[in-house]
Scaffold this motif. Structure first.
Motif, PDB file in Angstrom:
ATOM      1  N   VAL A   1      -0.316  12.403  -8.135  1.00  0.00           N
ATOM      2  CA  VAL A   1       0.403  11.896  -6.961  1.00  0.00           C
ATOM      3  C   VAL A   1      -0.122  12.579  -5.697  1.00  0.00           C
ATOM      4  N   PHE A   2      -0.266  11.785  -4.638  1.00  0.00           N
ATOM      5  CA  PHE A   2      -0.738  12.320  -3.363  1.00  0.00           C
ATOM      6  C   PHE A   2      -0.263  11.463  -2.189  1.00  0.00           C
ATOM      7  N   ASP A   3      -0.653  10.170  -2.207  1.00  0.00           N
ATOM      8  CA  ASP A   3      -0.519   9.304  -1.030  1.00  0.00           C
ATOM      9  C   ASP A   3       0.865   9.325  -0.398  1.00  0.00           C
ATOM     10  N   GLN A   4       1.857   8.878  -1.170  1.00  0.00           N
ATOM     11  CA  GLN A   4       3.174   8.702  -0.563  1.00  0.00           C
ATOM     12  C   GLN A   4       3.772  10.040  -0.134  1.00  0.00           C
ATOM     13  N   VAL A   5       3.405  11.126  -0.841  1.00  0.00           N
ATOM     14  CA  VAL A   5       3.949  12.436  -0.475  1.00  0.00           C
ATOM     15  C   VAL A   5       3.430  12.855   0.890  1.00  0.00           C
ATOM     16  N   VAL A   6       2.116  12.784   1.099  1.00  0.00           N
ATOM     17  CA  VAL A   6       1.581  13.260   2.375  1.00  0.00           C
ATOM     18  C   VAL A   6       2.009  12.348   3.518  1.00  0.00           C
ATOM     19  N   VAL A   7       2.169  11.067   3.255  1.00  0.00           N
ATOM     20  CA  VAL A   7       2.594  10.189   4.347  1.00  0.00           C
ATOM     21  C   VAL A   7       4.053  10.492   4.710  1.00  0.00           C
ATOM     22  N   MET A   8       4.892  10.716   3.696  1.00  0.00           N
ATOM     23  CA  MET A   8       6.299  11.013   3.986  1.00  0.00           C
ATOM     24  C   MET A   8       6.462  12.349   4.702  1.00  0.00           C
TER      25      MET A   8
ATOM     26  N   THR B   1      14.343  16.983   4.956  1.00  0.00           N
ATOM     27  CA  THR B   1      14.205  18.277   5.605  1.00  0.00           C
ATOM     28  C   THR B   1      14.699  19.425   4.748  1.00  0.00           C
ATOM     29  N   GLN B   2      15.145  19.119   3.530  1.00  0.00           N
ATOM     30  CA  GLN B   2      15.675  20.195   2.696  1.00  0.00           C
ATOM     31  C   GLN B   2      14.841  20.381   1.454  1.00  0.00           C
ATOM     32  N   LYS B   3      14.622  21.636   1.120  1.00  0.00           N
ATOM     33  CA  LYS B   3      13.789  21.952  -0.024  1.00  0.00           C
ATOM     34  C   LYS B   3      14.337  21.326  -1.305  1.00  0.00           C
ATOM     35  N   SER B   4      15.663  21.363  -1.467  1.00  0.00           N
ATOM     36  CA  SER B   4      16.243  20.932  -2.746  1.00  0.00           C
ATOM     37  C   SER B   4      16.103  19.436  -2.973  1.00  0.00           C
ATOM     38  N   THR B   5      16.023  18.648  -1.897  1.00  0.00           N
ATOM     39  CA  THR B   5      15.988  17.197  -2.071  1.00  0.00           C
ATOM     40  C   THR B   5      14.636  16.595  -1.693  1.00  0.00           C
ATOM     41  N   ALA B   6      13.723  17.420  -1.168  1.00  0.00           N
ATOM     42  CA  ALA B   6      12.481  16.880  -0.615  1.00  0.00           C
ATOM     43  C   ALA B   6      11.710  16.068  -1.654  1.00  0.00           C
ATOM     44  N   MET B   7      11.543  16.634  -2.847  1.00  0.00           N
ATOM     45  CA  MET B   7      10.763  15.926  -3.856  1.00  0.00           C
ATOM     46  C   MET B   7      11.539  14.743  -4.426  1.00  0.00           C
ATOM     47  N   THR B   8      12.875  14.887  -4.494  1.00  0.00           N
ATOM     48  CA  THR B   8      13.683  13.778  -5.003  1.00  0.00           C
ATOM     49  C   THR B   8      13.518  12.546  -4.117  1.00  0.00           C
ATOM     50  N   ALA B   9      13.410  12.756  -2.807  1.00  0.00           N
ATOM     51  CA  ALA B   9      13.212  11.624  -1.899  1.00  0.00           C
ATOM     52  C   ALA B   9      11.907  10.904  -2.234  1.00  0.00           C
ATOM     53  N   VAL B  10      10.859  11.683  -2.521  1.00  0.00           N
ATOM     54  CA  VAL B  10       9.582  11.066  -2.902  1.00  0.00           C
ATOM     55  C   VAL B  10       9.742  10.309  -4.215  1.00  0.00           C
ATOM     56  N   VAL B  11      10.525  10.881  -5.126  1.00  0.00           N
ATOM     57  CA  VAL B  11      10.724  10.224  -6.419  1.00  0.00           C
ATOM     58  C   VAL B  11      11.432   8.882  -6.227  1.00  0.00           C
TER      59      VAL B  11
ATOM     60  N   PRO C   1       0.835  -1.205   0.000  1.00  0.00           N
ATOM     61  CA  PRO C   1       0.000   0.000   0.000  1.00  0.00           C
ATOM     62  C   PRO C   1       0.869   1.255   0.000  1.00  0.00           C
ATOM     63  N   SER C   2       0.375   2.289  -0.665  1.00  0.00           N
ATOM     64  CA  SER C   2       1.131   3.547  -0.741  1.00  0.00           C
ATOM     65  C   SER C   2       1.453   4.090   0.643  1.00  0.00           C
ATOM     66  N   ALA C   3       0.514   3.934   1.578  1.00  0.00           N
ATOM     67  CA  ALA C   3       0.738   4.460   2.927  1.00  0.00           C
ATOM     68  C   ALA C   3       1.917   3.750   3.585  1.00  0.00           C
ATOM     69  N   VAL C   4       2.038   2.450   3.353  1.00  0.00           N
ATOM     70  CA  VAL C   4       3.148   1.688   3.917  1.00  0.00           C
ATOM     71  C   VAL C   4       4.456   2.132   3.264  1.00  0.00           C
ATOM     72  N   VAL C   5       4.425   2.321   1.945  1.00  0.00           N
ATOM     73  CA  VAL C   5       5.613   2.781   1.235  1.00  0.00           C
ATOM     74  C   VAL C   5       6.060   4.135   1.792  1.00  0.00           C
ATOM     75  N   GLY C   6       5.106   5.027   2.004  1.00  0.00           N
ATOM     76  CA  GLY C   6       5.427   6.339   2.553  1.00  0.00           C
ATOM     77  C   GLY C   6       6.118   6.230   3.901  1.00  0.00           C
ATOM     78  N   ASN C   7       5.559   5.416   4.794  1.00  0.00           N
ATOM     79  CA  ASN C   7       6.155   5.246   6.115  1.00  0.00           C
ATOM     80  C   ASN C   7       7.531   4.595   6.044  1.00  0.00           C
ATOM     81  N   MET C   8       7.659   3.578   5.188  1.00  0.00           N
ATOM     82  CA  MET C   8       8.948   2.895   5.064  1.00  0.00           C
ATOM     83  C   MET C   8      10.041   3.855   4.640  1.00  0.00           C
ATOM     84  N   TRP C   9       9.715   4.707   3.660  1.00  0.00           N
ATOM     85  CA  TRP C   9      10.761   5.593   3.147  1.00  0.00           C
ATOM     86  C   TRP C   9      10.983   6.791   4.036  1.00  0.00           C
ATOM     87  N   ARG C  10       9.993   7.158   4.827  1.00  0.00           N
ATOM     88  CA  ARG C  10      10.221   8.170   5.853  1.00  0.00           C
ATOM     89  C   ARG C  10      11.248   7.619   6.838  1.00  0.00           C
TER      90      ARG C  10
END
Lengths: 283, 330
Positions: B262-269, B185-195, B154-163
């Motif tokens: 895209v929504f799920d994994q971003v908001v969970v992370m 915690t950094q603007k420059s890498t925040a979205m890359t982490a989600v990617v 589940p996307s929610a699990v993926v979000g938590n795992m990668w957090r």
């Protein structure tokens, strides 16, 4: 000849050794996050956040696992997930098989216009039209109910389209033969067409079950009551709300994710075929 | 059985025409009609009124797809709140406000940025994984299992795992790569982490599509090429890749449509927040915030409709491209 091919296949040529080594390396990288999650779930909360990071738990403990069962509603969420996904899968397979067949093989007024309307629905999802969908379901009085979670997931235009294409490919002669033997159209549908389409129905069912079990956004929008939440929803919201306890969070995540992975190990062929089939139908 | 099915085959059927023209007198079928033709005619009549087959789906479809669409359109011209009471007509106010709202453009930008990063990476990685799995002769089940398994989470699990993976100091990424700073915690890498999390999670799906396409390439093409002296590289470039062009089109299209939403994994992370310096708020997230946090259902609906138009434009553009290509083939 066949013996020669067999020997040829089993030989470890240098290129195969290299490819297999690369495959193992890539697999290790892809599986590592899952293994890490599993190990974390067997650490104590203190050890989970200890620096420096250790792969393996020093003291293996099932504390996180017993805690999530004792303190939370996780068993509720699990049952809810199961009820919702099973209902969604059953309704979707039945309703889209009927509709796919109706569009492929029967005539009725305004058929082509309706078909075009259904195709347009491929672009609508809870992510795009979440707020109006919520107010619609709200006006039906279905907020915080099973039906509110289930029914909005039961109108997937894509599945109708997949089965429509499949039914178009079945030779008409079979239905004609059954008809000459005196079968009516419903009997033809249930005794001739459905058994023939078992692989496609399985594909749609498998894909729907995975999507529904993992669905986060819609149950998140439509439920406030923690007792009614599904696994993904509960894990993302409730378990995160009182300070993060990583070992428990990982244990809960595995409980949400492992059932499908275990099922996958046993039904790999069917699931792979099902997902590829539904995906490829978009062509 | 209905009486229509029982009636003699020679009776001309008016209902055969879907438009339902009034019963114009039609020539009686020639007596010499073959038995086959009469069966077909009877069968055709038996399959009229197929409306009952599609009715259950259409009911659900009308309730949960068409109604929200129409309702969203109507709400977007009002100042409705979450209770739906006292809504008054405001014309195009919501739309003009949305077009001037910097957060609409920012969140659209974040979704587009995410899409631009994810789509090419997915195509390349999925293709490489599929080529690898296709060419290894041993333990084929193992590669499918390892490459595809993350997609089942589940996307929610993926979000938590990668957090947890990206957690500063105690996360695995920190441990393995010795990353000095925390990506989350950094603007420059925040979205890359989600990617990164998204690639790990979803590459398996496109991988399967490529694998199925590879298995469908007829073996004799490779044999013929080998006879002509083509090496492995030549066969890849001149046979495999050109034959994968249409599946690549499909993968790109499916990924664009999914990534824009895209929504799920971003908001969970990012714990349902907008991310570091509000750098990960996506289009879907902003719409839901307006609807459920600010209770501005009318305004949220207007943004939804604008978003729907963007998604529809992509989908229609793809259909247009496909049709053009089909015509080109002919």
């Amino acid at each position: 000849m066949s013996v020669a091919v067999g020997v040829h296949r089993r030989r470890w040529r240098p290129s195969q050794i290299v490819l297999t080594a690369v495959g193992l390396l890539v697999s290790a990288v892809l599986v590592a996050p899952l293994v890490w999650t599993l190990f974390t779930s067997f650490k104590s909360e203190e050890e989970a956040v200890a620096v420096p990071v250790q792969w393996l738990p020093k003291d293996w403990t099932g504390q996180a696992w017993t805690n999530i069962f004792e303190t939370g509603n996780i068993t509720n969420w699990f049952v809810n997930s199961l009820v919702v996904s099973v209902c969604v899968t059953f309704i979707v397979v039945l309703v889209s098989a009927l509709a796919g067949y109706g569009f492929a093989r029967t005539e009725f007024r305004g058929k082509s216009a309706l078909m075009a309307l259904v195709m347009a629905g491929l672009m609508v999802s809870p992510a795009v039209l979440g707020v109006p969908l919520f107010t619609t379901v709200q006006s039906l009085g279905m907020v915080d109910t099973y039906w509110g979670m289930i029914l909005p997931q039961c109108a997937p235009a894509a599945m109708v389209y997949i089965l429509y294409r499949f039914f178009q490919g079945i030779p008409r002669e079979l239905e004609e033969a059954a008809f000459i033997d005196g079968a009516g159209r419903w009997r033809i549908f249930f005794t001739i067409v459905l058994p023939l389409s078992r692989p496609s129905l399985a594909a749609v069912g498998i894909f729907t079950f995975i999507a529904s079990w993992n669905n986060f956004l819609w149950p998140y929008m439509i439920t406030n009551n923690p007792d009614l939440m599904t696994m993904p929803n509960g894990i993302a919201t409730v378990m995160n709300s009182y300070g993060v306890q990583w070992a428990q969070l990982m244990a809960g995540g595995l409980m949400a994710g492992l059932p499908l992975i275990v099922v996958f190990v046993f039904f790999q062929r069917q699931i792979v075929a099902g997902v590829a089939h539904t995906g490829l139908a978009g062509q | 059985m209905t009486s229509a099915e029982m009636s003699p085959a020679a009776t001309p059927s008016v209902r055969m025409t879907t438009v339902g023209t009034p019963a114009a007198p039609r020539a009686i079928r020639p007596v010499a009609a073959t038995a086959e033709a009469s069966t077909r005619a009877r069968l055709g009549r038996a399959f009229q009124h197929g409306g009952w087959f599609v009715a259950p789906f259409l009911l659900l479809y009308a309730l949960f797809v068409l109604t929200p669409l129409a309702r969203g359109l109507w709400l977007s011209f009002t100042d409705a709140n979450i209770t739906g009471e006292d809504a008054s007509f405001v014309g195009f106010d919501n739309y003009t406000e949305a077009l001037k709202d910097p957060l609409v453009w920012e969140s659209l930008g974040h979704s587009a940025y995410f899409t631009l990063l994810v789509v090419p990476c997915i195509v390349v990685l999925a293709l490489l994984l599929a080529l690898l799995a296709h060419h290894i002769e041993h333990a084929k089940w193992l590669w499918r299992l390892c490459f595809f398994a993350p997609f089942l989470l589940p996307s929610a699990v993926v979000g938590n795992m990668w957090r947890w993976m990206f957690n500063p100091d105690t996360g695995l990424m920190d441990h393995v790569f010795g990353m000095e700073s925390a990506w989350l915690t950094q603007k420059s890498t925040a979205m890359t982490a989600v990617v990164v999390a998204t690639l790990w999670w979803t590459v398996g799906f496109s991988f399967l599509l490529y694998l199925a396409a590879l298995q469908n390439i007829p073996r004799h093409l490779y044999e013929a090429a080998a006879l002509d002296g083509a090496g492995p590289w030549g066969r890849l470039v001149h046979i495999t890749l050109p034959l994968l062009r249409s599946i690549t089109g499909l993968v790109v299209a499916l990924q664009i449509l999914a990534s824009l939403q895209v929504f799920d994994q971003v908001v969970v992370m990012y714990e349902f927040g907008p991310g570091p310096e509000e750098s990960t708020r996506t289009m879907v997230q902003y719409t839901l915030e307006q609807g459920f946090t600010s209770y501005r259902v009318g305004y949220a609906s207007a943004i939804s409709i604008l978003f729907f138009v963007i998604i529809a434009a992509f989908a229609l553009a793809r259909m247009w491209l496909l049709r053009k290509r089909e015509e080109g083939v002919r």
